[in-house]
Design a protein around this motif. Structure first.
Motif, PDB file in Angstrom:
ATOM      1  N   GLU A 136       0.813  -1.215   0.000  1.00 49.72           N
ATOM      2  CA  GLU A 136       0.000   0.000   0.000  1.00 49.72           C
ATOM      3  C   GLU A 136       0.848   1.267   0.000  1.00 49.72           C
ATOM      4  O   GLU A 136       0.320   2.374  -0.205  1.00 49.72           O
ATOM      5  N   GLU A 137       2.168   1.129   0.181  1.00 50.79           N
ATOM      6  CA  GLU A 137       3.056   2.292   0.145  1.00 50.79           C
ATOM      7  C   GLU A 137       3.708   2.487  -1.223  1.00 50.79           C
ATOM      8  O   GLU A 137       4.501   3.407  -1.412  1.00 50.79           O
ATOM      9  N   THR A 201       1.016   9.953  -0.187  1.00 53.13           N
ATOM     10  CA  THR A 201       1.027   8.862   0.791  1.00 53.13           C
ATOM     11  C   THR A 201       1.990   7.742   0.418  1.00 53.13           C
ATOM     12  O   THR A 201       2.274   6.868   1.245  1.00 53.13           O
ATOM     13  N   TYR A 202       2.500   7.759  -0.805  1.00 55.93           N
ATOM     14  CA  TYR A 202       3.361   6.662  -1.262  1.00 55.93           C
ATOM     15  C   TYR A 202       4.831   6.963  -0.977  1.00 55.93           C
ATOM     16  O   TYR A 202       5.322   8.045  -1.268  1.00 55.93           O
ATOM     17  N   THR A 203       5.512   5.952  -0.434  1.00 57.31           N
ATOM     18  CA  THR A 203       6.944   6.101  -0.117  1.00 57.31           C
ATOM     19  C   THR A 203       7.830   5.591  -1.245  1.00 57.31           C
ATOM     20  O   THR A 203       9.024   5.910  -1.286  1.00 57.31           O
TER      21      THR A 203
END
Length: 270
Positions: A136-137, A201-203
């Motif tokens: 989810e990242e 929100t994404y790393t």
């Protein structure tokens, strides 16, 4: 009898320079005199005008990399003059007809398959390099140019292949279309930056693109937003400029390319 061959392109850069060198190599082996690349700098009117000038100067055959929308007029001029020609990186199609049919023989590639290979490579990269990163990242950006079918197929191929392996990530797959900015280094930088700025929100990011300039623009966008080769990866079809980057010690988020040497591709065209 020796024939005079002229290469005409709407753009310039390392990919076109290496293509021109490959044409020169094969023309020499095939008893042709070769004139190095002439570029219109994106000016379609200048392209058509200079095509007519080259014909009047006695050029027997042409290799073209024009704006795809110019091919109908190019074919008309060449047919009237009785000169031979081949398209190179983009096929000669009637862009206004349903199904955009070919209007001339073409040596090329299955661009949807190209896209699939990029999507599968991104799946492999995610599951091996980032095995410890929660899914989810991780976001996926596919940079598109929806106006050109052959390029758009690379996007749809990547999307279908990656989501086929990861259907749970459909909401994490973003298409950045360069239709308003142009499929250029700066255009890619603009559309990729917009996605990164909105999806914070994404790393980690997987990015598949269409060709070298877009890869460089995408990598620049990732760099400006704080991503590194450890947290983002770009792949493309091409790779000439990536070789140049590595030769010059540049190691950014553009890490992968599906490369076909110009010397191999150019033989069949010539």
């Amino acid at each position: 009898e020796r024939y005079q061959i002229q290469y005409m392109s709407a753009a310039s850069g390392p990919l076109y320079d290496q293509s021109s060198a490959a044409f020169g190599l094969w023309c020499e082996k095939m008893n042709c005199d070769y004139s190095p690349m002439w570029s219109s700098g994106g000016d379609n009117d200048a392209f058509i005008t200079n095509l007519q000038t080259f014909i009047s100067q006695g050029v027997d055959g042409f290799i073209f990399d024009p704006d795809a929308n110019s091919y109908m007029r190019i074919k008309e001029i060449c047919d009237e003059a009785g000169v031979s020609w081949m398209g190179f990186m983009s096929p000669a199609q009637n862009m206004e007809a349903e199904g955009t049919p070919l209007i001339h023989p073409f040596v090329g590639f299955d661009h949807y398959w190209f896209g699939q290979q990029m999507g599968l490579k991104m799946d492999e990269w995610m599951k091996t390099k980032w095995a410890d990163v929660p899914k989810e990242e991780i976001g996926y950006i596919s940079v598109d140019y929806s106006m050109a079918d052959v390029l758009h197929w690379r996007t749809t191929g990547a999307q279908d292949a990656f989501l086929g392996k990861n259907p749970d990530m459909a909401n994490q797959f973003f298409i950045a279309d360069t239709v308003t900015t142009g499929p250029t280094l700066d255009g890619a930088n603009t559309v990729v930056t917009a996605v990164l700025a909105e999806q914070t929100t994404y790393t980690h990011w997987l990015v598949s693109v269409l060709f070298d300039d877009i890869a460089m623009g995408s990598a620049a966008a990732l760099d400006s937003m704080g991503f590194t080769p450890d947290t983002a990866v770009v792949t493309t079809i091409g790779g000439t400029s990536l070789q140049n980057q590595w030769d010059n010690g540049i190691d950014d988020c553009w890490q992968l390319a599906m490369f076909t040497p110009q010397t191999i591709y150019a033989e069949a065209v010539v």
